[in-house]
Design an enzyme around this catalytic site. Structure first.
Site, PDB file in Angstrom:
ATOM      1  N   ASN A   9       0.871  -1.176   0.000  1.00 58.78           N
ATOM      2  CA  ASN A   9       0.000   0.000   0.000  1.00 58.78           C
ATOM      3  C   ASN A   9       0.908   1.225   0.000  1.00 58.78           C
ATOM      4  O   ASN A   9       1.509   1.558   1.014  1.00 58.78           O
ATOM      5  CB  ASN A   9      -0.876  -0.038   1.263  1.00 58.78           C
ATOM      6  CG  ASN A   9      -1.708   1.216   1.421  1.00 58.78           C
ATOM      7  OD1 ASN A   9      -1.803   2.031   0.508  1.00 58.78           O
ATOM      8  ND2 ASN A   9      -2.318   1.382   2.582  1.00 58.78           N
ATOM      9  N   LYS A  11       0.133   4.309  -0.329  1.00 58.45           N
ATOM     10  CA  LYS A  11      -0.476   5.507   0.278  1.00 58.45           C
ATOM     11  C   LYS A  11      -0.198   6.742  -0.603  1.00 58.45           C
ATOM     12  O   LYS A  11      -0.169   6.618  -1.820  1.00 58.45           O
ATOM     13  CB  LYS A  11       0.030   5.674   1.712  1.00 58.45           C
ATOM     14  CG  LYS A  11      -0.148   4.373   2.519  1.00 58.45           C
ATOM     15  CD  LYS A  11       0.151   4.518   3.977  1.00 58.45           C
ATOM     16  CE  LYS A  11      -0.041   3.163   4.668  1.00 58.45           C
ATOM     17  NZ  LYS A  11       0.165   3.224   6.107  1.00 58.45           N
ATOM     18  N   HIS A  94      -9.269   1.191   5.023  1.00 56.47           N
ATOM     19  CA  HIS A  94      -7.973   1.398   5.678  1.00 56.47           C
ATOM     20  C   HIS A  94      -8.141   2.347   6.870  1.00 56.47           C
ATOM     21  O   HIS A  94      -8.928   3.295   6.807  1.00 56.47           O
ATOM     22  CB  HIS A  94      -6.957   1.959   4.682  1.00 56.47           C
ATOM     23  CG  HIS A  94      -5.573   1.926   5.238  1.00 56.47           C
ATOM     24  ND1 HIS A  94      -5.098   2.888   6.097  1.00 56.47           N
ATOM     25  CD2 HIS A  94      -4.578   1.012   5.116  1.00 56.47           C
ATOM     26  CE1 HIS A  94      -3.857   2.576   6.456  1.00 56.47           C
ATOM     27  NE2 HIS A  94      -3.519   1.443   5.874  1.00 56.47           N
ATOM     28  N   GLU A  96      -6.486   4.744   7.918  1.00 51.50           N
ATOM     29  CA  GLU A  96      -6.281   6.166   7.626  1.00 51.50           C
ATOM     30  C   GLU A  96      -7.534   6.765   6.988  1.00 51.50           C
ATOM     31  O   GLU A  96      -7.861   7.929   7.220  1.00 51.50           O
ATOM     32  CB  GLU A  96      -5.043   6.339   6.736  1.00 51.50           C
ATOM     33  CG  GLU A  96      -3.767   6.090   7.535  1.00 51.50           C
ATOM     34  CD  GLU A  96      -2.633   5.457   6.751  1.00 51.50           C
ATOM     35  OE1 GLU A  96      -2.634   5.531   5.514  1.00 51.50           O
ATOM     36  OE2 GLU A  96      -1.739   4.877   7.399  1.00 51.50           O
ATOM     37  N   GLU A 166      -5.295  -4.976  10.565  1.00 48.34           N
ATOM     38  CA  GLU A 166      -4.232  -3.991  10.769  1.00 48.34           C
ATOM     39  C   GLU A 166      -4.475  -3.244  12.077  1.00 48.34           C
ATOM     40  O   GLU A 166      -5.208  -2.244  12.094  1.00 48.34           O
ATOM     41  CB  GLU A 166      -4.222  -2.989   9.614  1.00 48.34           C
ATOM     42  CG  GLU A 166      -3.981  -3.621   8.258  1.00 48.34           C
ATOM     43  CD  GLU A 166      -3.388  -2.627   7.278  1.00 48.34           C
ATOM     44  OE1 GLU A 166      -2.272  -2.848   6.825  1.00 48.34           O
ATOM     45  OE2 GLU A 166      -4.041  -1.607   6.994  1.00 48.34           O
ATOM     46  N   GLY A 172       2.677   2.102  10.736  1.00 45.94           N
ATOM     47  CA  GLY A 172       3.614   3.214  10.562  1.00 45.94           C
ATOM     48  C   GLY A 172       4.324   3.613  11.840  1.00 45.94           C
ATOM     49  O   GLY A 172       4.968   4.656  11.907  1.00 45.94           O
ATOM     50  N   SER A 212       3.575  -2.391  10.173  1.00 45.14           N
ATOM     51  CA  SER A 212       5.031  -2.460  10.368  1.00 45.14           C
ATOM     52  C   SER A 212       5.636  -3.818  10.032  1.00 45.14           C
ATOM     53  O   SER A 212       6.574  -4.264  10.680  1.00 45.14           O
ATOM     54  CB  SER A 212       5.407  -2.031  11.782  1.00 45.14           C
ATOM     55  OG  SER A 212       5.024  -0.690  12.009  1.00 45.14           O
TER      56      SER A 212
END
Ligand code: PGA
Length: 249
Positions: A9, A11, A94, A96, A166, A172, A212
């Site tokens: 991904n 992003k 996701h 985010e 996730e 991240g 991660s």
């Protein structure tokens, strides 16, 4: 049988030249693997990525889409637009998107149905926040995210669903769930799907871990029986790292 998948991904990273350079390097270094390898570049470079990967087994997928067929939704992308450039898979939900763009379970249920109606495969992301895990609510949170967005689907739709667990606290941050924590949650997800549908559907859905994942921890995470691959953020932006993660599966 469920398939193994390693997906990158990207992003909001990589301009056109950088996208082309990374794709060229990845295609050249791609190891022999039974896993399906996917990359999700930004929308603006997606059509050219599909084109660049024509002779590669790497699949270019989308990071998001809108639920509407078409219309006055400035800045949005429809499922039909994705299909029209040769995309067959879309990431939805996701963390985010949920955290920064207000995507709720209700919106995600609409997006999932809109994507499936276009014969797109959906890589559905979900995962608890740190506070949920600290208060031991992580199973409950994950169960409700899956239930609210996916359990109104017909059983037949599940062959087009890929799940990506996730944990938000691991995305991240450099923090990874331990391989045992990933396995524990993935087994719980299969049990939840078995109860809602049946064992066959639960056993056939690929469940990826994300948060991660890097060359140093990929092998241990992928060795767990209910972990079918990974959704990779930061480490997918460097060809050698992504290739090492593919080798780990
Ligand atoms: P990360 O991101 O690998 O950089 O933690 C994973 C993701 O957001 O899919």
């Amino acid at each position: 049988m469920r398939s193994k998948i390693v997906a990158g991904n990207w992003k909001m990273n990589k301009n056109l030249a950088e996208t082309e350079a990374l794709l060229t390097e990845l295609a050249a270094k791609l190891p022999d693997t039974n896993a399906e390898v996917m990359v999700a570049p930004t929308f603006v470079n997606l059509a050219s990525a599909v084109h660049s990967l024509e002779s590669s087994t790497i699949n270019a997928i989308a990071q998001n889409m809108h639920f509407a067929e078409s219309g006055a939704y400035t800045g949005e992308i429809s499922g039909d637009m994705l299909v029209s450039i040769g995309v067959d898979t879309v990431i939805l939900g996701h963390s985010e998107r949920r955290a920064y763009f207000g995507e709720t379970d209700e919106i995600l249920e609409k997006k999932v149905k809109a994507a499936l109606a276009k014969n797109l495969r959906v890589m559905f992301c979900f995962g608890e926040e740190l506070a949920d895990r600290k208060s031991e609510n992580h199973f409950k949170v994950v169960e409700s995210q899956i239930k609210n967005a996916l359990f109104s689907l017909d059983a037949s739709a599940w062959s087009s669903i890929i799940l990506a667990y996730e944990p938000v606290w691991a995305i991240g941050t450099g923090e990874t769930a331990s391989a045992d924590q990933a396995q524990e949650m993935h087994a719980f997800i299969r049990k939840t799907i078995t109860e809602a549908y049946n064992e066959e559907i639960a056993n056939n859905v690929s469940i990826l871990y994300g948060g991660s994942v890097k060359p140093a921890n990929a092998e241990e995470i992928f060795s767990k029986p209910d972990v079918d691959g990974g959704l990779i953020g930061g480490a997918a932006l460097v060809a050698d790292n992504f290739v090492d993660i593919i080798k780990a599966i």
